[in-house]
Enzyme design. Structure first.
Site, PDB file in Angstrom:
ATOM      1  N   HIS A  68     -16.826  -5.580  16.874  1.00  0.00           N
ATOM      2  CA  HIS A  68     -16.867  -4.821  18.127  1.00  0.00           C
ATOM      3  C   HIS A  68     -16.321  -3.416  17.874  1.00  0.00           C
ATOM      4  O   HIS A  68     -15.401  -3.237  17.105  1.00  0.00           O
ATOM      5  CB  HIS A  68     -16.012  -5.509  19.208  1.00  0.00           C
ATOM      6  CG  HIS A  68     -16.343  -5.052  20.582  1.00  0.00           C
ATOM      7  ND1 HIS A  68     -15.835  -3.896  21.115  1.00  0.00           N
ATOM      8  CD2 HIS A  68     -17.181  -5.568  21.509  1.00  0.00           C
ATOM      9  CE1 HIS A  68     -16.322  -3.735  22.339  1.00  0.00           C
ATOM     10  NE2 HIS A  68     -17.143  -4.734  22.595  1.00  0.00           N
ATOM     11  N   ASP A  86     -20.801 -12.027  22.934  1.00  0.00           N
ATOM     12  CA  ASP A  86     -22.142 -12.596  22.753  1.00  0.00           C
ATOM     13  C   ASP A  86     -22.150 -13.843  21.886  1.00  0.00           C
ATOM     14  O   ASP A  86     -23.191 -14.494  21.754  1.00  0.00           O
ATOM     15  CB  ASP A  86     -23.061 -11.539  22.120  1.00  0.00           C
ATOM     16  CG  ASP A  86     -23.326 -10.394  23.086  1.00  0.00           C
ATOM     17  OD1 ASP A  86     -23.100  -9.235  22.713  1.00  0.00           O
ATOM     18  OD2 ASP A  86     -23.707 -10.684  24.234  1.00  0.00           O
TER      19      ASP A  86
HETATM   20  C1  SDX Z   1     -21.702  -5.823  22.881  1.00  0.00           C
HETATM   21  O1  SDX Z   1     -19.302  -1.563  23.337  1.00  0.00           O
HETATM   22  C2  SDX Z   1     -19.214  -2.601  24.077  1.00  0.00           C
HETATM   23  O2  SDX Z   1     -18.301  -2.732  24.846  1.00  0.00           O
HETATM   24  C3  SDX Z   1     -20.351  -3.595  23.931  1.00  0.00           C
HETATM   25  C4  SDX Z   1     -20.169  -4.916  24.662  1.00  0.00           C
HETATM   26  C5  SDX Z   1     -20.209  -4.742  26.164  1.00  0.00           C
HETATM   27  O3  SDX Z   1     -19.645  -5.595  26.861  1.00  0.00           O
HETATM   28  O4  SDX Z   1     -20.908  -3.802  26.638  1.00  0.00           O
HETATM   29  O5  SDX Z   1     -18.926  -5.503  24.301  1.00  0.00           O
HETATM   30  C6  SDX Z   1     -21.301  -5.875  24.323  1.00  0.00           C
HETATM   31  O6  SDX Z   1     -22.569  -5.077  22.544  1.00  0.00           O
HETATM   32  C7  SDX Z   1     -20.944  -6.653  21.876  1.00  0.00           C
HETATM   33  C8  SDX Z   1     -21.426  -6.427  20.405  1.00  0.00           C
HETATM   34  C9  SDX Z   1     -22.689  -7.268  20.184  1.00  0.00           C
HETATM   35  N1  SDX Z   1     -23.279  -6.953  18.864  1.00  0.00           N
HETATM   36  C10 SDX Z   1     -23.257  -7.799  17.837  1.00  0.00           C
HETATM   37  O7  SDX Z   1     -22.679  -8.891  17.845  1.00  0.00           O
HETATM   38  C11 SDX Z   1     -24.044  -7.332  16.600  1.00  0.00           C
HETATM   39  C12 SDX Z   1     -23.207  -7.540  15.341  1.00  0.00           C
HETATM   40  N2  SDX Z   1     -22.050  -6.626  15.371  1.00  0.00           N
HETATM   41  C13 SDX Z   1     -22.217  -5.366  14.745  1.00  0.00           C
HETATM   42  O8  SDX Z   1     -23.460  -4.848  14.487  1.00  0.00           O
HETATM   43  C14 SDX Z   1     -21.067  -4.377  14.939  1.00  0.00           C
HETATM   44  O9  SDX Z   1     -19.896  -5.071  14.803  1.00  0.00           O
HETATM   45  C15 SDX Z   1     -21.047  -3.578  16.243  1.00  0.00           C
HETATM   46  C16 SDX Z   1     -22.333  -2.891  16.478  1.00  0.00           C
HETATM   47  C17 SDX Z   1     -20.732  -4.481  17.393  1.00  0.00           C
HETATM   48  C18 SDX Z   1     -19.940  -2.547  16.125  1.00  0.00           C
HETATM   49  O10 SDX Z   1     -20.299  -1.680  15.123  1.00  0.00           O
HETATM   50  P1  SDX Z   1     -19.369  -0.435  14.694  1.00  0.00           P
HETATM   51  O11 SDX Z   1     -18.188  -0.327  15.580  1.00  0.00           O
HETATM   52  O12 SDX Z   1     -20.259   0.760  14.560  1.00  0.00           O
HETATM   53  O13 SDX Z   1     -18.796  -0.861  13.317  1.00  0.00           O
HETATM   54  P2  SDX Z   1     -19.476  -0.561  11.929  1.00  0.00           P
HETATM   55  O14 SDX Z   1     -20.936  -0.851  11.998  1.00  0.00           O
HETATM   56  O15 SDX Z   1     -19.026   0.799  11.484  1.00  0.00           O
HETATM   57  O16 SDX Z   1     -18.802  -1.705  10.982  1.00  0.00           O
HETATM   58  C19 SDX Z   1     -17.564  -1.480  10.305  1.00  0.00           C
HETATM   59  C20 SDX Z   1     -17.641  -2.348   9.061  1.00  0.00           C
HETATM   60  C21 SDX Z   1     -18.897  -2.071   8.209  1.00  0.00           C
HETATM   61  O17 SDX Z   1     -18.598  -2.436   6.887  1.00  0.00           O
HETATM   62  P3  SDX Z   1     -18.094  -1.264   5.824  1.00  0.00           P
HETATM   63  O18 SDX Z   1     -19.180  -0.183   5.838  1.00  0.00           O
HETATM   64  O19 SDX Z   1     -16.756  -0.774   6.354  1.00  0.00           O
HETATM   65  O20 SDX Z   1     -18.008  -1.968   4.499  1.00  0.00           O
HETATM   66  O21 SDX Z   1     -17.756  -3.746   9.449  1.00  0.00           O
HETATM   67  C22 SDX Z   1     -19.016  -4.253   9.001  1.00  0.00           C
HETATM   68  C23 SDX Z   1     -19.898  -3.061   8.732  1.00  0.00           C
HETATM   69  O22 SDX Z   1     -20.902  -3.386   7.771  1.00  0.00           O
HETATM   70  N3  SDX Z   1     -19.538  -5.086  10.108  1.00  0.00           N
HETATM   71  C24 SDX Z   1     -20.154  -6.262   9.945  1.00  0.00           C
HETATM   72  C25 SDX Z   1     -20.409  -6.742  11.241  1.00  0.00           C
HETATM   73  N4  SDX Z   1     -19.960  -5.842  12.155  1.00  0.00           N
HETATM   74  C26 SDX Z   1     -19.415  -4.829  11.429  1.00  0.00           C
HETATM   75  N5  SDX Z   1     -20.503  -6.948   8.828  1.00  0.00           N
HETATM   76  C27 SDX Z   1     -21.130  -8.133   9.035  1.00  0.00           C
HETATM   77  N6  SDX Z   1     -21.410  -8.673  10.266  1.00  0.00           N
HETATM   78  C28 SDX Z   1     -21.072  -7.994  11.381  1.00  0.00           C
HETATM   79  N7  SDX Z   1     -21.341  -8.513  12.595  1.00  0.00           N
END
Ligand code: SDX
Length: 428
Positions: free
Chosen positions: A307, A364
């Protein structure tokens, strides 16, 4: 702490005021930055460090796992309030009295019919249409049938547009589901509560009486409350920026629905179920999917994990996990997917990759398991998210418009070609 921020650029130093919120969050007010520095701006892809507005609606503390609507904790609201009460609280800022809630519901019921020509639009969709596409199209189409809800400036006109969409949106949600199921498009009854009416429109069969299951009703109430607002998330920011051009409420909501559809945002609840199903088909091999999620060469992510704000547990996920256990138990539903989800969570919570990146289950991760137990098709999961988020979007749009915020128009840093002369095609 000093109430100014100092910035040094080359020989020049600048000072900017600090803004402090009621929960002691601090921001640097850079409203004058570009003018004072002869063109210097900030850049922050994804707005990870940038506040878009001051807001009094929802407070999150991502480190402590705190979520409050208008100061009330999500735990108390999920336990003690119902969805329409929370909708009123988010939109108008206070928990309603009995009379206020009854009047709000009466005004909504008075507008809970959609123009019958909407059926013709739905007829034109193929059964294979994704219901989020149907919902965003129909929400925008409502503008055509309710032109007075477009240019609303006064609070009274905004109220009229708000009760219209609060009444008509559940019909669009139900009809989107009935469309993909090949079921007749029906209405519920104004004698029912808000959530009971939604359930009736979604689930009632034309040839039998529909009986509200209180377990499903209570779980749906909780789920809608837990999804109702989440400060400046992607879809809410979309609603605010579209509304800042003074596009109407329905058009702004339609844009928010499209933003929510993405699998990184609200579309994750559908992606979680598809992922868990794939793991189940793979013989429950969670380790393979954990490895994929950690492999930088693999675009796969563990859906429902991570998140932007919560770097600790998502308080909603904790509640939804408890509700999932309870609903499946009460409904007598055995769903191996739930056990796979719990196993995956346990593995991730002890895996350094996830622990180091503070990746925990989000809202989710478990919600789809409950929707499935209710008999809601997986394509409809994000539509249910939108139904819950509707009052939050409305509240944020109303706050932005009443606050007379300027049109949203970010700057950029250009990285393209410098000026070059045009060449005729014979010279290229
Ligand atoms: C919602 O914003 C809100 O409030 C949203 C929400 C709401 O109520 O409106 O809470 C609802 O959208 C919840 C999120 C639902 N999405 C998912 O479950 C999809 C999977 N999660 C990710 O794609 C990710 O965690 C996000 C999109 C939710 C957040 O992404 P960020 O904050 O941009 O973080 P990032 O992509 O920069 O990740 C940081 C690191 C990265 O690795 P490094 O480059 O540091 O090595 O964490 C890794 C990412 O690759 N990472 C994951 C991951 N989420 C982050 N690796 C594997 N699986 C994941 N799910």
């Amino acid at each position: 702490m000093e109430d100014i921020a100092k910035l040094q650029i080359g020989e020049n130093s600048y000072e900017f005021p600090l803004v402090k919120g009621t929960e002691n969050e601090v921001a640097i007010d850079v409203k004058t930055l570009r003018g004072a520095t002869n063109g210097v701006i900030t850049i922050d892809p994804g707005y990870k460090n940038t506040g878009a507005c001051l807001s009094a609606i929802t407070f999150l503390d991502g480190e402590k796992g705190i979520l409050r609507y208008r100061g009330y904790s999500i735990e108390e609201l999920a336990e003690k309030a119902d969805f329409l009460e929370v909708a009123y609280l988010l939109i108008f800022g206070e928990l309603p009295t009995k009379e206020q809630l009854e009047q709000f519901h009466a005004d909504i019921k008075d507008k809970a019919i959609v123009d019958d020509d909407v059926r013709k639009i739905i007829d034109a969709f193929p059964k294979s249409a994704h219901p989020m596409g149907i919902l965003s199209s129909l929400t925008s189409a409502l503008t055509a049938f309710n032109p007075s809800s477009v240019n609303v400036d006064s609070e009274e006109d905004m109220y009229r547009a708000i009760v219209k969409i609060m009444g008509k949106f559940p019909v669009l949600v139900a009809w989107a589901m009935r469309k993909i199921q090949g079921m007749p498009l029906n209405y519920g009854s104004n004698s029912l509560g808000y959530v009971e009416n939604v359930m009736t429109m979604m689930f009632a069969k034309p040839n039998e009486d529909y009986v509200i299951n209180p377990i499903v009703k209570n779980a749906l109430d909780k789920l809608l409350i837990l999804h109702a607002d989440h400060e400046q998330n992607c879809s809410t920011s979309t609603v605010r920026i579209v509304g800042s051009s003074h596009a109407g409420l329905f058009a702004s909501l339609s844009a928010g629905i499209s933003a929510l559809w993405g699998p990184l945002h609200g579309g994750a609840n559908q992606a979680v179920l598809e992922m868990l199903e794939a793991i189940k088909q793979d013989g429950g091999d969670t380790k393979k999917y954990m490895a994929k999620a950690k492999d930088k060469n693999d675009p796969f992510r563990l859906m429902g994990f991570g998140h932007r704000v919560y770097k600790n547990f998502d308080p909603r996920a904790k509640i939804i996990k408890e509700v999932a256990d309870q609903v499946l138990n009460d409904l007598g539903v055995e769903d191996p997917i739930l056990e796979i989800a719990k196993g995956l969570e346990q593995e991730a919570l002890s895996d350094p990759y996830f622990v180091d990146r503070k990746l925990y289950p989000n809202v989710d991760f478990y919600s789809g398991i409950i929707y499935r137990a209710m008999g809601i098709p997986v394509e409809m999961f994000t539509v249910m998210f939108a139904l819950g988020r509707l009052p939050g979007w409305i509240a944020q749009w109303r706050e932005m418009r009443l606050g007379k915020e300027p049109i949203g128009r970010p700057r950029q840093i250009y990285t393209g070609e410098n000026h070059r002369e045009f060449k005729n095609i014979s010279q290229r």
